[in-house]
Design a protein around this motif. Sequence first.
Motif, mmCIF file in Angstrom:
data_model
loop_
_atom_site.group_PDB
_atom_site.id
_atom_site.type_symbol
_atom_site.label_atom_id
_atom_site.label_comp_id
_atom_site.label_asym_id
_atom_site.label_seq_id
_atom_site.Cartn_x
_atom_site.Cartn_y
_atom_site.Cartn_z
ATOM 1 N N SER A 191 12.391 44.109 49.570
ATOM 2 C CA SER A 191 12.559 44.975 50.739
ATOM 3 C C SER A 191 13.552 46.074 50.373
ATOM 4 N N PRO A 192 13.107 47.153 49.739
ATOM 5 C CA PRO A 192 14.049 48.175 49.252
ATOM 6 C C PRO A 192 14.854 48.832 50.363
ATOM 7 N N GLU A 193 14.293 48.924 51.576
ATOM 8 C CA GLU A 193 15.071 49.474 52.684
ATOM 9 C C GLU A 193 16.302 48.610 52.964
ATOM 10 N N THR A 194 16.124 47.294 52.819
ATOM 11 C CA THR A 194 17.247 46.388 53.041
ATOM 12 C C THR A 194 18.331 46.600 51.990
ATOM 13 N N THR A 195 17.923 46.687 50.728
ATOM 14 C CA THR A 195 18.898 46.931 49.667
ATOM 15 C C THR A 195 19.578 48.274 49.861
ATOM 16 N N LEU A 196 18.855 49.248 50.411
ATOM 17 C CA LEU A 196 19.435 50.563 50.669
ATOM 18 C C LEU A 196 20.566 50.466 51.681
ATOM 19 N N TRP A 197 20.334 49.789 52.812
ATOM 20 C CA TRP A 197 21.430 49.710 53.791
ATOM 21 C C TRP A 197 22.538 48.772 53.322
ATOM 22 N N GLN A 198 22.206 47.771 52.510
ATOM 23 C CA GLN A 198 23.264 46.938 51.939
ATOM 24 C C GLN A 198 24.186 47.790 51.058
ATOM 25 N N GLY A 199 23.590 48.674 50.257
ATOM 26 C CA GLY A 199 24.392 49.565 49.426
ATOM 27 C C GLY A 199 25.231 50.512 50.244
ATOM 28 N N LEU A 200 24.659 51.024 51.340
ATOM 29 C CA LEU A 200 25.394 51.932 52.213
ATOM 30 C C LEU A 200 26.627 51.255 52.803
ATOM 31 N N VAL A 201 26.464 50.043 53.301
ATOM 32 C CA VAL A 201 27.605 49.324 53.879
ATOM 33 C C VAL A 201 28.619 48.966 52.792
ATOM 34 N N ALA A 202 28.142 48.617 51.594
ATOM 35 C CA ALA A 202 29.063 48.293 50.498
ATOM 36 C C ALA A 202 29.925 49.501 50.136
ATOM 37 N N ALA A 316 37.975 46.308 59.647
ATOM 38 C CA ALA A 316 36.780 46.252 60.491
ATOM 39 C C ALA A 316 36.076 47.600 60.578
ATOM 40 N N ARG A 317 36.766 48.680 60.187
ATOM 41 C CA ARG A 317 36.208 50.019 60.401
ATOM 42 C C ARG A 317 34.889 50.273 59.672
ATOM 43 N N PRO A 318 34.752 49.886 58.395
ATOM 44 C CA PRO A 318 33.465 50.175 57.743
ATOM 45 C C PRO A 318 32.286 49.524 58.448
ATOM 46 N N PHE A 319 32.509 48.384 59.058
ATOM 47 C CA PHE A 319 31.418 47.704 59.753
ATOM 48 C C PHE A 319 31.126 48.368 61.098
ATOM 49 N N ALA A 320 32.156 48.919 61.743
ATOM 50 C CA ALA A 320 31.921 49.674 62.976
ATOM 51 C C ALA A 320 31.123 50.939 62.679
ATOM 52 N N VAL A 321 31.516 51.653 61.633
ATOM 53 C CA VAL A 321 30.774 52.863 61.244
ATOM 54 C C VAL A 321 29.362 52.496 60.804
ATOM 55 N N GLY A 322 29.246 51.427 60.007
ATOM 56 C CA GLY A 322 27.927 50.990 59.554
ATOM 57 C C GLY A 322 27.014 50.623 60.701
ATOM 58 N N ALA A 323 27.561 49.934 61.711
ATOM 59 C CA ALA A 323 26.737 49.563 62.867
ATOM 60 C C ALA A 323 26.214 50.798 63.585
ATOM 61 N N LEU A 324 27.074 51.772 63.800
ATOM 62 C CA LEU A 324 26.647 52.995 64.498
ATOM 63 C C LEU A 324 25.603 53.761 63.698
ATOM 64 N N VAL A 325 25.838 53.910 62.395
ATOM 65 C CA VAL A 325 24.899 54.665 61.551
ATOM 66 C C VAL A 325 23.545 53.970 61.489
ATOM 67 N N LEU A 326 23.549 52.666 61.314
ATOM 68 C CA LEU A 326 22.290 51.948 61.152
ATOM 69 C C LEU A 326 21.525 51.823 62.468
ATOM 70 N N VAL A 327 22.229 51.691 63.590
ATOM 71 C CA VAL A 327 21.533 51.734 64.879
ATOM 72 C C VAL A 327 20.891 53.099 65.078
ATOM 73 N N ALA A 328 21.624 54.161 64.717
ATOM 74 C CA ALA A 328 21.065 55.513 64.847
ATOM 75 C C ALA A 328 19.821 55.664 63.988
ATOM 76 N N LEU A 329 19.849 55.174 62.748
ATOM 77 C CA LEU A 329 18.669 55.276 61.885
ATOM 78 C C LEU A 329 17.510 54.471 62.447
ATOM 79 N N SER A 330 17.805 53.306 63.011
ATOM 80 C CA SER A 330 16.733 52.474 63.551
ATOM 81 C C SER A 330 16.039 53.123 64.744
ATOM 82 N N LEU A 331 16.736 54.022 65.426
ATOM 83 C CA LEU A 331 16.131 54.708 66.577
ATOM 84 C C LEU A 331 15.017 55.648 66.151
ATOM 85 N N GLY A 332 15.069 56.166 64.930
ATOM 86 C CA GLY A 332 13.989 56.977 64.400
ATOM 87 C C GLY A 332 13.604 58.129 65.290
#
Length: 741
Positions: A191-202, A316-332
């Motif tokens: 699932s390359p999309e999954t690895t992509l967001w894992q890399g983004l959060v990392a 906790a900040r990277p996870f707060a930013v990651g949550a907002l960014v990834l929810v926004a991307l999921s909205l498409g």
Amino acid sequence: MTTPRARGRAGLPTVVGLLALLAFVYWPVLGGHLLAGRDLFRIFIPDSAFLLESLRAGEVPLWNPYPRLGQPFAATLYSQVYYPPRWAAVLLTGPIVSMTVMQLAHVALAAVGVFLLCRKLRASWPAAVVAGATFGLSTMMTRLGTQQNLVDAAAWSGLILGAALDATHRPGRGPLARLAVYGALSLFAGSPETTLWQGLVAVLVAGFAPRRVTGARVRAVARVTGGLALSGLLAGVALLPTAEFARSSLRMQGDWPWRLVWSTSWPQVLSALWPLADWPRGSYWGEDQWFILSLFLGTLPCAFAVLGAVRGPRRARPFAVGALVLVALSLGRHFAPAAWVLLHVPPFSLFRYPVKYFVGAALCVSVLSAFGVDALGRLARRLRPSRTRAAVAFVGMVGAMAAIGPVARLLSMRASAEAGAPWVPLCLGLAALVVLWPRGGFARPRRVRQGVAMLAVLEVAASHALLGRPQYTPLKTLLRPFSLSVFLPQPLPGRISVDIRSPEDPTRAGKGDTIERSLERLIPNRFVEERLPALEGFGAPEPLFSDVFHEAGQRPLYDLVGITHYLRQGPPPFDDLELLNTADDGTTLSRSSTALPRAFLVQRARVVTDAQALAAVEDVSQPFRHTAFLASGAPLERPECTGSVAWVRQGARHLELKVDACDESYLVVSDSHYPGWTATVDGQEVPIHRADLVLRAVRVPRGLHTVRFDYHPLSFRLGLALSVLGWMGLAAVALWRPRAP
């Protein structure tokens, strides 16, 4: 700081609790039922059957000859050809049972990985348990069991981010090696999309790390990025063929319409904390996504996540930013900036179904919930408890449960939102009672953490009872043999055509497709299990021209590719077919007498455009019977004569034919033209031309010849070389020890 003895006391109940929750969530498995819904029986079970066949034969399954006239197999990442857990599960339990085994193992890995990540982030033990249960055992992850590759890749998230955290704070070979290996396993899971967001959060974890030295944060980001790049090198054997397949598919066409399909709607985002807020959903390919049947994570975990983002520590900040960014991307399509990114910015523009990024948001929410539980424990030190406040909280909870339903109606929310509305104040009210109830003394913060953690885990368990479980099927039903094999010659000299259906539309009235009958109907791709070559197929990426050729449903195309048998959920598609069998559900098997052989000779050839070739293969007069319509090569105009072609040997990656050409001719083989195939005539390599839009053709002189086709893709050889170099280099670095001075 937790002592080893304390960790031991907490560890055993945690393990027992995890196993108990796992058993509760997947209790139908204990009764002999297996996961088999949606893509599991259409893609993953047939793929597992083919993978098992190849492993037993000692072959690398690079090419699958059965669907869509043949197509790459290892180049479809979700086939998981290079994923060791898939090998073990398939070899030990078989292609059908292995899917459920993989799901159980990976949700446990997901929960444990996030738990360990939260402990690295210095979350308390109860808080880490909440995070692990929320991510690994929520209804969202359970319902994702039908998308096995996504679950398998997401399961490595906690370990990937834990390695990134170590690489940030403790530079060295070990953390980078672990990051590279875990990232490669995520890629191999398919699932390359999954690895992509894992890399983004990392990268966010490294970027938000507290650093006082100038440039230290930049170096931390560089180390993590380097580790992720190394994971791509380790997985090169899978990635390069995948890139080649994508380039040869509909996905790379400029007007590919699927990039924003199944975007998460706003009510579906709300349903992560408000059960049933997104029901009833719209049409199957409409504004709502149907990829994940439940996005519910839990009211309490989401509330704790908000508290953790606001009152949690800097980590906790990277996870707060990651949550907002990834929810926004999921909205498409429902969020214009996200739509622009998904349409125009690589690598996001290479993928479809934006809702997949919501799984990354769920991971971030799970980690934030751990910070929220601990923040609530700290708040308990300053908040004076009393029975009066607890009573007020109880009355407020009851009043909110009574009032929230009418409020949902006034807000014009979806019909089922009112049914799930009382859940929200109930969970929040019970958490408030735990915080306000006066007991515990100096141990009060610890007891608050334990109490709210227990409530959150109970909510995760209760949500499965409220929202239901994924589709299960008895094992004996899935093991039922294919009864129509008695009507088919073995091996089948031609091909079979089957009904091609999209994933079952839950909004469609009527019985629809059933898993129980999927093998009898050979619903794509279950014909792979019976080793029956077919014109149709299911799964991404879709080969070039598949929309106008493989799924066109036109008689000339069927005759061209050698369709000798038709299996339909209804009457035969053409009047001249010979009916062989009619099942009790109306499924018919019929035979054709007009199909061309799968390899034939023509003495005429024209070099034409793709549009002209498509018109020729659709022509009811069937000019392809005597003329090859080539995309390359030299024209040919010889008198029509009769030659012969005999099959000598055939395998997944090779084909040998004995050809007796009455004159100079083109040999047309109705298998897919694809990069990596080579041809020889009497041992001399000759070029392969694309004929009749999607088929293979080679030029042969007059006389008796041996023609051989072999599949040796350059993309696989280059990818294998890169992977071998990467793994050897990683091993050398891991084993190298500096000499003592």
